[in-house]
Design a protein around this motif. Sequence first.
Motif, PDB file in Angstrom:
ATOM      1  N   MET B 238       0.821  -1.222   0.000  1.00 48.40           N
ATOM      2  CA  MET B 238       0.000   0.000   0.000  1.00 48.40           C
ATOM      3  C   MET B 238       0.849   1.263   0.000  1.00 48.40           C
ATOM      4  SD  MET B 238      -3.282  -0.635   2.457  1.00 48.40           S
ATOM      5  CE  MET B 238      -2.340  -0.931   3.910  1.00 48.40           C
ATOM      6  N   GLN B 239       2.163   1.129  -0.028  1.00 41.87           N
ATOM      7  CA  GLN B 239       3.013   2.318  -0.048  1.00 41.87           C
ATOM      8  C   GLN B 239       2.649   3.188  -1.238  1.00 41.87           C
ATOM      9  OE1 GLN B 239       7.089   1.111   0.026  1.00 41.87           O
ATOM     10  NE2 GLN B 239       7.087   0.773   2.229  1.00 41.87           N
ATOM     11  N   ARG B 240       2.824   4.484  -1.037  1.00 43.84           N
ATOM     12  CA  ARG B 240       2.268   5.428  -2.006  1.00 43.84           C
ATOM     13  C   ARG B 240       3.003   5.472  -3.333  1.00 43.84           C
ATOM     14  NH1 ARG B 240       0.211  10.164   2.054  1.00 43.84           N
ATOM     15  NH2 ARG B 240      -0.619  11.053   0.147  1.00 43.84           N
ATOM     16  N   ASP B 241       4.161   4.835  -3.401  1.00 38.83           N
ATOM     17  CA  ASP B 241       4.839   4.811  -4.705  1.00 38.83           C
ATOM     18  C   ASP B 241       4.506   3.541  -5.478  1.00 38.83           C
ATOM     19  OD1 ASP B 241       6.136   3.247  -2.877  1.00 38.83           O
ATOM     20  OD2 ASP B 241       8.161   3.790  -3.499  1.00 38.83           O
ATOM     21  N   VAL B 271      -5.841   1.392  10.973  1.00 43.03           N
ATOM     22  CA  VAL B 271      -6.088   2.808  11.277  1.00 43.03           C
ATOM     23  C   VAL B 271      -5.136   3.733  10.528  1.00 43.03           C
ATOM     24  CG1 VAL B 271      -6.254   4.494  13.128  1.00 43.03           C
ATOM     25  CG2 VAL B 271      -6.872   2.131  13.567  1.00 43.03           C
ATOM     26  N   LEU B 272      -3.841   3.373  10.524  1.00 37.06           N
ATOM     27  CA  LEU B 272      -2.866   4.305   9.955  1.00 37.06           C
ATOM     28  C   LEU B 272      -2.500   3.990   8.505  1.00 37.06           C
ATOM     29  CD1 LEU B 272      -0.430   4.838  12.969  1.00 37.06           C
ATOM     30  CD2 LEU B 272      -2.069   6.457  12.048  1.00 37.06           C
ATOM     31  N   LYS B 273      -2.893   2.807   8.030  1.00 29.84           N
ATOM     32  CA  LYS B 273      -2.480   2.445   6.668  1.00 29.84           C
ATOM     33  C   LYS B 273      -3.670   2.197   5.736  1.00 29.84           C
ATOM     34  CE  LYS B 273       1.835   2.685   7.547  1.00 29.84           C
ATOM     35  NZ  LYS B 273       2.644   3.713   6.935  1.00 29.84           N
ATOM     36  N   ARG B 280      -7.452   7.935   0.070  1.00 32.72           N
ATOM     37  CA  ARG B 280      -6.722   8.462  -1.096  1.00 32.72           C
ATOM     38  C   ARG B 280      -7.328   7.963  -2.400  1.00 32.72           C
ATOM     39  NH1 ARG B 280      -2.098   6.993   1.781  1.00 32.72           N
ATOM     40  NH2 ARG B 280      -1.650   5.274   0.383  1.00 32.72           N
ATOM     41  N   GLU B 285      -7.929  12.653  -8.192  1.00 35.54           N
ATOM     42  CA  GLU B 285      -6.837  12.259  -9.087  1.00 35.54           C
ATOM     43  C   GLU B 285      -6.965  10.822  -9.571  1.00 35.54           C
ATOM     44  OE1 GLU B 285      -2.972  13.025  -7.272  1.00 35.54           O
ATOM     45  OE2 GLU B 285      -3.906  14.723  -6.264  1.00 35.54           O
ATOM     46  N   ILE B 311     -12.449   8.841  12.355  1.00 36.14           N
ATOM     47  CA  ILE B 311     -11.166   9.165  11.734  1.00 36.14           C
ATOM     48  C   ILE B 311     -11.362   9.490  10.256  1.00 36.14           C
ATOM     49  CG2 ILE B 311      -8.917   8.221  11.072  1.00 36.14           C
ATOM     50  CD1 ILE B 311      -9.048   6.574  13.704  1.00 36.14           C
ATOM     51  N   VAL B 314     -12.583  12.973   9.231  1.00 39.11           N
ATOM     52  CA  VAL B 314     -11.677  14.132   9.219  1.00 39.11           C
ATOM     53  C   VAL B 314     -10.466  13.912   8.314  1.00 39.11           C
ATOM     54  CG1 VAL B 314     -12.334  14.897  11.531  1.00 39.11           C
ATOM     55  CG2 VAL B 314     -10.360  13.389  11.261  1.00 39.11           C
ATOM     56  N   THR B 315     -10.379  12.764   7.666  1.00 37.42           N
ATOM     57  CA  THR B 315      -9.214  12.493   6.836  1.00 37.42           C
ATOM     58  C   THR B 315      -9.376  13.118   5.451  1.00 37.42           C
ATOM     59  OG1 THR B 315      -8.774  10.423   8.000  1.00 37.42           O
ATOM     60  CG2 THR B 315      -7.771  10.670   5.838  1.00 37.42           C
ATOM     61  N   ASP B 316      -8.413  13.943   5.104  1.00 32.73           N
ATOM     62  CA  ASP B 316      -8.333  14.513   3.748  1.00 32.73           C
ATOM     63  C   ASP B 316      -9.661  15.064   3.219  1.00 32.73           C
ATOM     64  OD1 ASP B 316      -5.648  14.136   3.521  1.00 32.73           O
ATOM     65  OD2 ASP B 316      -5.782  12.217   2.481  1.00 32.73           O
ATOM     66  N   HIS B 317     -10.433  15.692   4.074  1.00 34.66           N
ATOM     67  CA  HIS B 317     -11.704  16.296   3.638  1.00 34.66           C
ATOM     68  C   HIS B 317     -12.598  15.286   2.933  1.00 34.66           C
ATOM     69  CE1 HIS B 317      -9.892  20.085   4.647  1.00 34.66           C
ATOM     70  NE2 HIS B 317      -8.971  19.972   3.707  1.00 34.66           N
TER      71      HIS B 317
END
Lengths: 574, 660
Positions: B238-241, B271-273, B280, B285, B311, B314-317
């Motif tokens: 899941m890394q963004r690259d 939660v964090l990933k 995203r 995009e 969570i 509030v994440t990224d609108h």
Amino acid sequence: MYQVLKEVGLDLERANQIAGFHTNNKQKIGVPFAAVFLINFLDVCYQEKELNQRLKRLYPAVNEQETPLPRSWSPKDKFSYIGLSQNNLRVHYKGHGKTPKDAASVRATHPIPAACGVYYFEVKIISKGRDGYMGIGLSAQGVNMNRLPGWDKHSYGYHGDDGHSFCSSGTGQPYGPTFTTGDVIGCCVNLINNTCFYTKNGHSLGIAFTDLPPNLYPTVGLQTPGEVVDANFGQHPFVFDIEDYMREWRTKIQAQIDRFPIGEREGEWQAMIQKMVASYLVHHSYCATAEAFAKSTDQAVHEELASIKNRQKIQKLVLSGRMGEAIETTQQLYPSLLERNQDLLFMLKVRQFIEMVNGTDSEVRCLGGRSPKSQDSYPGSPRLFNSPVHKASSSQTYQTEQNNAEVEMELDHFSNGVSESSSNGFLNGSSTHGIDLEECDGDMVDSAQSKRQLCGGSQAAIERMIQFGRELQSMSEHLRRERGKNSANKKMLKDAFSLLAYSDPWSSPVGYQLDSIQREPVCSTLNSAILETHNLPKQPPLALSVGQAAQCLSLMARTGSGSCAFASVDDYLH
Amino acid sequence: MPCWYSEIPLFTATSRHYVDRLFDPDPQNVLQGVIDMKNAVIGNNRQKANLIVLGAVPRLLYLLQQSSSSLELRTECAVVLGSLAMGTENNIKSLVDCHIIPALLQGLLCSDLIFIEACLRCLRTVFISPVTPVQLLYTDPTVIPHLMSLLSRSQHTQEYITQIFAHCCKTPEHQTVLFNHGAIQNIAPLLISPSFKVRMQALKCFSVLAYENAQVSMTLVNVLVDGEQLSQVFVRMMQRDKPIEMQLTAAKCLTYMCRAGAIRTDDNCIVLKTLPCLVRMCSKERLLEERVEGAETLAYLMEPDIELQRIASVTDHLVSMLADYFKYPKTSVLDHDLKHAHELRQAAFKLYASLGSNDEDIRKKITETENMMDRIVSGLSESSIKVRLAAVRCLHSLSRSVQQLRTSFHDHAVWKPLMKLLQNAPDEVLVMASSTLCNLLLEFSPSKEPILESGVIELLCSLTQSDSPALRVNGIWALMNMAFQADQKVKVEIVRALGTEQLFRLLSDPDTNVLMKTLGLLRNLLSTRPHIDQVMSSHGKQIMQAVTLILEGEHSIEVKEQTLCILANIADGNTAKELIMTNDDMLQKIKYYMGHSNVKLQLAATFCISNLIWNEEDGSQERQDKLRDMGFVDILHKLTQASDPNLCDRAKTAMQQYLA
């Protein structure tokens, strides 16, 4: 106590400064107190080390000599109601906090360098105090500090009490959740698209500001008593995974470079690349390869094959440490070259002296009882592009803005060829070095495994070396009389002579000179000088364009284009 | 045939020539013929169709299966068939009709890798087509284990086989079959294959295997790949690259494992990933398909967990980012565009529904998003059933908010399209719509009045006759809410429309929920004295019968308590209470429950008696006497010593009626 610190090699001034003591208190510190002090101090040292490592990893493109990174809040750039502690990382409010007029801010020590590409810091709310009127954000130098970030022009903030974002205005926009004691708020500046987003406890809250101006400082503001916040500029791991975000942008920038459209006319691009490759091969005298390449790509070579071979021969001699022969051969093939260029000759001779110490120069090898191997060639390749800067006559902005720097660097190149390689950012030095050592092991004296002895261990060779040193000394004096002082020459000679001051020169502080890698700048300076006499460029176009690209990147960093962070030339030189 | 010839003679002439060569007696000529055919069909759909019509497929299959054919010929046949499969859906259908699948599966038993790869490539193309029945993979029980064993042969076999699995695993049964044949152990190492395609298809396999499958998910968390936990491998993917497709699929895997209970919702990898990754995927995009899948997966991930909802909100609108899903053109000449528009809208509604299912602040944030209520209202009447369903789900989620019911729901008259939606809709939609209606009919909802006036009662009554328990519950639930503190007129109308027969049928409904809500309805109908008497005078006999039945039957405490409460209401009537007083059997039952071990039942029964002996009413003296004779005073006296303070109070109050 201080003895301990001294022995560890730590600077006392600095230690006191870090630990928050005044130097004049030194004598009064008792032993238990000193122990606490030591623990704190070591803690701080560890933190500093971690900070430096993290900053280096996050922002490799930043040149901290030019643009230092923020590492703490500035005790000089704050309103009087702000108190700093804990190494200038903790901020507390010490005003009355009655009205918004009592707001107070502090800026970091330095603005955010554009070469970061993506910059990030976090602030932990230690206490929300009376009302939790805290603002976290960015501001330009000179913005009023008697305010919360975001209220004025060139000031931007995210406020804890209402969760609003303030973009150079007294009225906020609904942005994110509120924040309070225990929360960790992060602020990320994207210097590529000039936007900013915040994070709360590791979660991205989305874009807060766009069209940010350059040179903003991390800023926090507080407004009511009891408010305390801690900054993390990289001292600790971040809660938010900023490196993952940076990975995304690195990929984006690299995709942009890969997709960049090149010449419209068919084949033109290819032909140009072939020309560059061919000229590079010729420059470094890879005759056979150059010939084969020129043939298969149907190009003409602008230098006589014999001439290339001559240069190749000289280079091989220099690179295998046989300086005496190299100088002799040069004088035979290019009779007037060294005569006219006394500085170059001096540099070559100094190198010869070093090789003598090393036991590699032919003169001392004869004396050492070992027959010189007439054909032992230096197997490693010459270093790649070893001159940092060249005139980019095609680029106008470059010329107008960078004249001074250029002159400096050219000088640098001429006078100080030996030591410059260490500061050459775009050399893929370490890997070449590794290969050198490995491949040279067979008969090189400087290999780590074989027993190293001064001048190869022969008494006669040592005498010859001493004598040569005297000659060198008198040549230096002669040069000074004729042409005036030359500090570069003087230093060069001093460094070389220093080798004799140590029982084991190889492991001495000046021992680096004995490393075979130091032959490369000498080799390339000599090669360039020869080429110049033939009216050929002293630098191959390929090296020129790589230097140009590197220079462009540092120029981008100076003019605020953040994408330079993710386009390191190194990434493209495999 | 001649007629056909005359239409496109040129093509068929050459096509026919290719087919004819397949029948050449010289095997060398046949091979050359197949190779020429291969070159002729590449990228030429017309040619492919022609060859199929001319009967090339059975012949190719025959050659492929003949053990006398050379391996080269058999391989070329498989390649040509694979090429034909790359054409239109009709091509695939024809190939499947010619039994290409068993023939190719048979071919996999051969030992030659090149031939196996050609067969697999063709099988892959056939199986990933939506027109191929996936069941064909499972007909022969030896196929799956054989495919598993082929996974070790080459990167190609890995790619094709995992792709087949990923497409053909559609049901829990499929998951079990693959799981039992060691899919996890065999495919896990492929996640670190040097080939991107293999990694990607292996990842897809895990996403379909783990979906709603606790067994698979529980196994997955314990799998190690090269010493690393599988969940960490997914996190790295899941890394963004990484390519978007990989990020999204890895997020799906973790989502499914989390929903199946294998990973806690507060685990950092969720939660964090996973959650931020899915948010995203909803960004502008991303491609439309990615935005749809991202939103749907995110909705599924956080559905049961309020913390994740908070969570995400509030994440990224995210809430306003979703509003962009509605900006894709609604009207377009292209079907393709329309489909995208529908998909986007339904995904957004689903995600809003999930976001707002628990937290009042999030609901407020959603309703305050630009034109949100209008969008839901128009969504309710869209042509696409998927959008209508998602819109009503969203509305339902928001209808759990008292504040929204009072404000935005009323302002936008959402009840109107909702009522329309209820008129004729599939059960799925009806369940959601009627459930929403239940909330709109709550006493404090300003929409209650207009809904009543719109003649909703008949509709709700018809729902109570549905075969679906969910619909019966919602129907009777809505009626119950409607009857709460309602006018006499409304109550009469409900009883009339429902009919006593249906009412009593519902009282013997196998679904406890239906029974509870029906009792609730009765209780609401039997409130305030005039209403009690009125209802009991017309339906007293049946009601008393039903009450008796339930009290005698095997029911839960809650059901019995509710029934005793009804009895207490009846006891509060003026004339109605005589129905109890004259029913000695019923009085005995009340007595029994006053001495029950459950306090709730004791309380309800005591309440009933207390109503019967209430002083200020006519005939109270006689009732008190009768009940004293039956021994109620002794019981009440005992209850005044009860440990439960409520029960004790209630008994004391009742005793005071005797003392006064």
